[in-house]
Design a protein around this motif. Structure first.
Motif, PDB file in Angstrom:
ATOM      1  N   ALA A  80      -4.303  -1.808   1.863  1.00 35.56           N
ATOM      2  CA  ALA A  80      -5.520  -1.830   2.684  1.00 35.56           C
ATOM      3  C   ALA A  80      -6.655  -2.524   1.939  1.00 35.56           C
ATOM      4  CB  ALA A  80      -5.911  -0.409   3.074  1.00 35.56           C
ATOM      5  N   GLY A  85      -8.306   0.765  11.933  1.00 34.99           N
ATOM      6  CA  GLY A  85      -8.641  -0.546  11.403  1.00 34.99           C
ATOM      7  C   GLY A  85      -7.940  -1.669  12.124  1.00 34.99           C
ATOM      8  N   LEU A  86      -6.803  -1.368  12.780  1.00 34.92           N
ATOM      9  CA  LEU A  86      -6.060  -2.366  13.558  1.00 34.92           C
ATOM     10  C   LEU A  86      -6.449  -2.346  15.027  1.00 34.92           C
ATOM     11  CD1 LEU A  86      -2.581  -1.826  11.885  1.00 34.92           C
ATOM     12  CD2 LEU A  86      -3.952  -3.924  11.780  1.00 34.92           C
ATOM     13  N   GLY A 133      -6.601  -6.108   2.425  1.00 35.86           N
ATOM     14  CA  GLY A 133      -6.694  -6.556   3.808  1.00 35.86           C
ATOM     15  C   GLY A 133      -5.353  -6.686   4.499  1.00 35.86           C
ATOM     16  N   ARG A 134      -4.307  -6.159   3.885  1.00 36.79           N
ATOM     17  CA  ARG A 134      -2.962  -6.256   4.471  1.00 36.79           C
ATOM     18  C   ARG A 134      -2.712  -4.988   5.289  1.00 36.79           C
ATOM     19  NH1 ARG A 134       0.258  -8.284  -0.891  1.00 36.79           N
ATOM     20  NH2 ARG A 134       2.087  -7.850   0.413  1.00 36.79           N
ATOM     21  N   ARG A 135      -3.391  -4.916   6.434  1.00 36.50           N
ATOM     22  CA  ARG A 135      -3.457  -3.676   7.193  1.00 36.50           C
ATOM     23  C   ARG A 135      -2.127  -3.267   7.818  1.00 36.50           C
ATOM     24  NH1 ARG A 135      -9.310  -4.543  10.280  1.00 36.50           N
ATOM     25  NH2 ARG A 135     -10.603  -4.519   8.377  1.00 36.50           N
ATOM     26  N   GLU A 136      -1.399  -4.254   8.340  1.00 40.17           N
ATOM     27  CA  GLU A 136      -0.114  -3.923   8.959  1.00 40.17           C
ATOM     28  C   GLU A 136       0.832  -3.301   7.929  1.00 40.17           C
ATOM     29  OE1 GLU A 136       0.840  -3.936  11.970  1.00 40.17           O
ATOM     30  OE2 GLU A 136      -0.530  -5.238  13.104  1.00 40.17           O
ATOM     31  N   SER A 169      -0.217   2.337   0.222  1.00 34.72           N
ATOM     32  CA  SER A 169      -0.956   2.029   1.444  1.00 34.72           C
ATOM     33  C   SER A 169      -2.410   1.707   1.127  1.00 34.72           C
ATOM     34  CB  SER A 169      -0.877   3.212   2.411  1.00 34.72           C
ATOM     35  OG  SER A 169      -1.659   2.981   3.570  1.00 34.72           O
ATOM     36  N   CYS A 221      -5.808   3.700   9.122  1.00 29.53           N
ATOM     37  CA  CYS A 221      -5.121   2.405   9.223  1.00 29.53           C
ATOM     38  C   CYS A 221      -5.012   1.950  10.674  1.00 29.53           C
ATOM     39  CB  CYS A 221      -3.727   2.504   8.601  1.00 29.53           C
ATOM     40  SG  CYS A 221      -3.727   2.631   6.794  1.00 29.53           S
ATOM     41  N   ALA A 278      -0.072  -1.855   5.158  1.00 26.32           N
ATOM     42  CA  ALA A 278      -0.641  -0.559   4.766  1.00 26.32           C
ATOM     43  C   ALA A 278      -0.214   0.524   5.752  1.00 26.32           C
ATOM     44  CB  ALA A 278      -2.163  -0.642   4.711  1.00 26.32           C
TER      45      ALA A 278
END
Length: 593
Positions: A497, A544-545, A500-503, A493, A541, A505
């Motif tokens: 993150a 961040g979304l 930048g691949r938050r979903e 995760s 996480c 993560a």
């Protein structure tokens, strides 16, 4: 006294732990017994040590040591930095010593000596750096009085304060020995008595038999005909310097005098003290190494002590190797011990010994970090050139990577762990049941090393392989590998993150939360901390979304768990609770205006 009683103390109590660097188990037990979370607790602990080093770092990381972690390390500066202040302290010490010496030697008119001793022309210069410590001022005062008596002292004494005081002390040894018939023969002359005192400074005899056995090492005292002499010499030492409760004899005091006595005699009888050291069992060996390491701080003795340690550790590595390792993490002067361990690593061919030493090195160590990397490298070189043991080589490479990372040598660390991964891939292809767990561990390590170097895409690939491997293992043996899977998902995760691949993560950390929840339902004492940490990460996480409400729910769950844990073990989880509370406060909706 049972330490539990400390929780019932009703009046102010200060507990002083001297030589705290050698008493960390007792220090931890003390802190566990004292409730430091009570602001009005009347108990305070003062830990005294020659320096803060590895021992302090490790002590502060121990459970029940939040008080240590939060405590300030305060160097003791010069008590009397100004010469005038030193002169005042000197004058007071002369007067105090005069009073005490009168009680010991009433036949001498000590007060009559004061005008001569305190005359400005007779006062020693006190402006040197050696007088930064009160002990030096006090030694100078005592010497001024003793020298003023005109009693002749042994010749060939050093001009140092310590050497001059030892000259007076030797006169005391001769005087007390002369009244014992068994100590008046050729076997127990002045030199033998000086060796016996140095031996007592280095090694605390455990009982009467041990005392006699130690004295048998001295010249002329090893055969049966010297049994009575050894016994009388042991009695003389015990009477001379009364012992603490756990020993047969005590030591010269203060320590600086003992160190100079030991340094003087080791320089005279280097081989003798080397031989004694090689025959000591643990924990006597550890105590002797501690005293020798302290003695080595004095420049005139550093060379001989370093030589003794190298020779002794090389001769008796099974006992002295582990003892030197442990002592090096506790003493303020580890350099000669580390040098001895480094020499052992370079010269020995005993791989089992090196592996044992490697297993004993603390994971976090500053003092031993260079040697730990050298030792790991030596094991790698051995397996590379002498032994076709691929599992051993892979394990050594993995360990080498960890140690090189600790030195900031990140590129080399990555090279080492990449080799470990390649070897363990080969082994896992042949015997997956035996070597897949090791492969997954090295992949995690490799991912961390790649992240250290900013190679985030590659780090994600490595940790994803670790996750997939642990998933396979956990499907077969969930009890054994679900914890590793959960930890790897947390790492994955973090890598996602960072990219930048938050979903994705969030998906990974949610899997970690679910896995830790399953584990915590079964064994809460072990896995609740992991669940709380994962919930904290999940909250980050979600925040961040932009999913602040869900983030608030996750961190609120983390706070609830951390509060329970902190109630049970505040020293360990108090700071985690504080961080979770801060995050929750940031996520709470702002009040409407």
């Amino acid at each position: 006294m049972p330490l539990d009683i400390l929780s019932q103390v009703g009046r102010p109590l200060l507990i002083v732990v001297d030589y705290a660097e050698t008493r960390t188990p007792q220090l931890h037990a003390l802190l566990e017994a004292v409730d430091h979370d009570q602001a009005d607790s009347p108990v305070r602990v003062l830990a005294l040590a020659r320096a803060a080093g590895d021992w302090w770092t490790r002590a502060a990381q121990h459970p029940h040591s939040q008080a240590l972690a939060a405590a300030a390390v305060t160097p003791v500066t010069a008590l009397h930095p100004a010469v005038d202040d030193r002169a005042t302290a000197y004058q007071q010490a002369v007067g105090d010593f005069s009073t005490r010496l009168h009680l010991l030697s009433p036949t001498v008119d000590w007060s009559a000596l004061l005008p001569t001793v305190l005359a400005p022309a007779a006062r020693p210069p006190l402006d040197g750096s050696e007088f930064d410590t009160p002990l030096s001022v006090q030694m100078a005062a005592l010497l001024a009085l003793l020298d003023a008596t005109g009693i002749p002292q042994p010749t060939n004494q050093a001009n140092s304060l310590e050497g001059r005081l030892l000259g007076h002390e030797r006169g005391y040894w001769d005087k007390t020995a002369s009244s014992r018939e068994a100590l008046c023969g050729e076997r127990t002359g002045t030199q033998t008595r000086a060796l016996a005192v140095a031996l007592a400074c280095m090694v605390p005899a455990t009982d009467r038999d041990d005392a006699r056995a130690l004295l048998a090492h001295l010249p002329g005292l090893g055969d049966d005909s010297a049994a009575a002499v050894r016994s009388e010499l042991a009695t003389w030492l015990t009477d001379l310097y009364p012992a603490p409760a756990e020993a047969e004899w005590g030591s010269l005091q203060p320590d600086r005098i003992a160190e100079h006595q030991l340094g003087t005699e080791t320089a005279r009888e280097r081989s003798l003290f080397t031989r004694i050291l090689t025959e000591l069992p643990d924990p006597q060996a550890a105590q002797a190494l501690t005293v020798l390491a302290r003695t080595s701080q004095h420049p005139q003795y550093n060379g001989v002590i370093s030589h003794i340690l190298r020779e002794a550790v090389g001769t008796a590595p099974e006992v002295l190797g582990p003892a030197a390792l442990t002592t090096a993490t506790r003493t303020a002067h580890p350099a000669p011990l580390i040098a001895a361990l480094t020499e052992l690593t370079r010269t020995t061919s005993d791989v089992a010994l090196l592996c044992d030493l490697s297993s004993r090195i603390p994971h976090a160590t500053l003092a031993l970090s260079e040697w730990a990397a050298d030792l790991a490298t030596a094991l790698v070189e051995h397996y590379d050139s002498h032994n076709p043991d691929l599992p051993g080589l892979a394990a050594s490479l993995n360990n080498q990577s960890v140690r090189l990372t600790g030195l900031g040598r990140r590129e080399e660390a990555l090279i080492a762990v990449t080799r470990a991964v390649e070897i363990r891939e080969t082994l896992a292809d042949r015997r997956p049941d035996a070597f897949l767990p090791d492969l997954a561990m090295s992949l995690n390590n490799q991912s961390n090393r790649l992240s250290d170097l900013g190679r985030r895409e590659e780090a994600l690939i490595a940790v994803t392989r670790a996750v997939d491997t642990y998933q396979t293992l956990a499907d077969r043996r969930p009890d054994a590998f679900l914890p590793d899977l959960a930890a790897s998902l947390n790492n994955q995760s973090g890598c996602l993150a960072d990219l930048g691949r938050r979903e994705e993560a969030l998906i990974a950390v949610t899997r970690a939360v679910d896995t830790y929840q399953t584990l915590a339902d079964q064994v809460p004492d072990v896995f609740l901390p992991g669940l709380a940490a994962s919930l904290n990460n999940q909250s980050g996480c979600l925040a961040g979304l932009g999913r602040r409400e869900e983030a608030l729910n996750a961190v609120t769950r983390a706070v609830t768990i951390y509060r329970t844990l902190a109630d049970q073990v505040p020293d360990v989880f108090g700071q985690d609770l504080e961080r979770a509370l801060q995050l929750r406060e940031l996520l709470r909706p702002l009040p409407e205006t």
